[in-house]
Write an enzyme that holds these catalytic residues in place. Structure first.
Site, PDB file in Angstrom:
ATOM      1  N   GLU A  34      11.186 121.895   4.274  1.00  0.00           N
ATOM      2  CA  GLU A  34      11.606 121.097   3.461  1.00  0.00           C
ATOM      3  C   GLU A  34      11.689 121.279   1.869  1.00  0.00           C
ATOM      4  O   GLU A  34      11.484 120.352   1.686  1.00  0.00           O
ATOM      5  CB  GLU A  34      11.134 119.530   3.720  1.00  0.00           C
ATOM      6  CG  GLU A  34      11.276 118.853   5.220  1.00  0.00           C
ATOM      7  CD  GLU A  34      12.566 118.878   6.077  1.00  0.00           C
ATOM      8  OE1 GLU A  34      13.429 118.498   4.461  1.00  0.00           O
ATOM      9  OE2 GLU A  34      12.980 118.322   6.307  1.00  0.00           O
ATOM     10  N   HIS A  40      14.254 109.460  10.741  1.00  0.00           N
ATOM     11  CA  HIS A  40      13.360 111.333  10.625  1.00  0.00           C
ATOM     12  C   HIS A  40      12.070 110.158  10.059  1.00  0.00           C
ATOM     13  O   HIS A  40      11.058 111.146  10.813  1.00  0.00           O
ATOM     14  CB  HIS A  40      13.931 111.251   9.211  1.00  0.00           C
ATOM     15  CG  HIS A  40      13.378 112.639   9.184  1.00  0.00           C
ATOM     16  ND1 HIS A  40      14.269 114.260   8.219  1.00  0.00           N
ATOM     17  CD2 HIS A  40      12.166 113.706   8.766  1.00  0.00           C
ATOM     18  CE1 HIS A  40      13.432 115.023   8.229  1.00  0.00           C
ATOM     19  NE2 HIS A  40      12.396 114.947   8.739  1.00  0.00           N
TER      20      HIS A  40
END
Length: 219
Positions: free
Chosen positions: A78, A158
């Protein structure tokens, strides 16, 4: 990549924050990631790291283009999400987690309304970034948009992202968001939560400024 001791304190601070986030139950196993910015570099937890046991050696340092500066491990998948936040918001740290209530809220809501005045510290109602596959530029862009004018955002199906002026503030915002999501879920068991109006939110802000809310002071 050889180790650069000039980033040792920054890397240790990120590792400590990662352990703190795990201690509070905001992440489990290798889920989630933490970063902090120092000038033109960002120290971020490496991919595959168990946050509860993160060490300074498991924190990677990159520049604002994502180029490796220090560390032997690849940064979190990420990384684009973290760098995107730093490019678009004035902040010094970012926390991405899969906290239970925040993640659940992101699976149902399109926005977390302000039902408690403490949420104003996050900028107001918390937006839910549209779903995109983890680690993609699309997800990073969705989160960037959801964070405009806010200290935190939910991510559809998420998790959540929070940022702050430093690691302490970013962790605090992540914890506050999880508490607010839990509060909302609890309120729903009684009925439809009553959201604060804009005027009520403004009144809270004005009073908080007047009394220096959240700051210690002598009697």
């Amino acid at each position: 990549m050889t180790q650069d001791n000039s980033f040792s304190q920054l890397r240790e601070a990120v590792a400590k924050a990662a352990r703190t986030v795990a201690d509070h139950g905001l992440v489990g196993g290798t889920s989630g990631n933490v970063s902090a910015r120092q000038g033109d570099v960002v120290a971020v937890t490496a991919t595959g790291v168990v946050l509860a046991n993160t060490t300074a050696e498991e924190v990677t340092v990159v520049d604002m283009d994502g180029t490796l500066v220090a560390g032997d491990l690849a940064p979190t998948s990420e990384l684009d999400l973290h760098l995107g936040v730093y490019r678009s918001a004035t902040c010094g740290a970012v926390v991405h987690c899969h906290a239970p209530y925040a993640t659940a809220a992101g699976c149902v809501l399109s926005e977390l309304p302000v039902i408690h005045y403490e949420q104003i510290a996050l900028g107001g109602s918390v937006r839910v970034a549209p779903f995109a596959v983890f680690g993609t530029a699309e997800l990073a862009e969705n989160v960037k948009q959801a964070l405009k004018g806010r200290k935190a955002a939910l991510m559809a199906n998420h998790g959540a992202v929070a940022h702050g002026k430093d690691l302490e503030a970013a962790v605090s915002h992540a914890l506050l968001l999880e508490w607010l999501c839990r509060l909302h879920a609890t309120a729903l068991s009684f009925g439809t939560p009553r959201a604060l109006t804009v005027d009520e939110q403004v009144a809270v802000i004005e009073h908080a400024v007047k009394v220096s809310y959240g700051s210690t002071r002598k009697t």
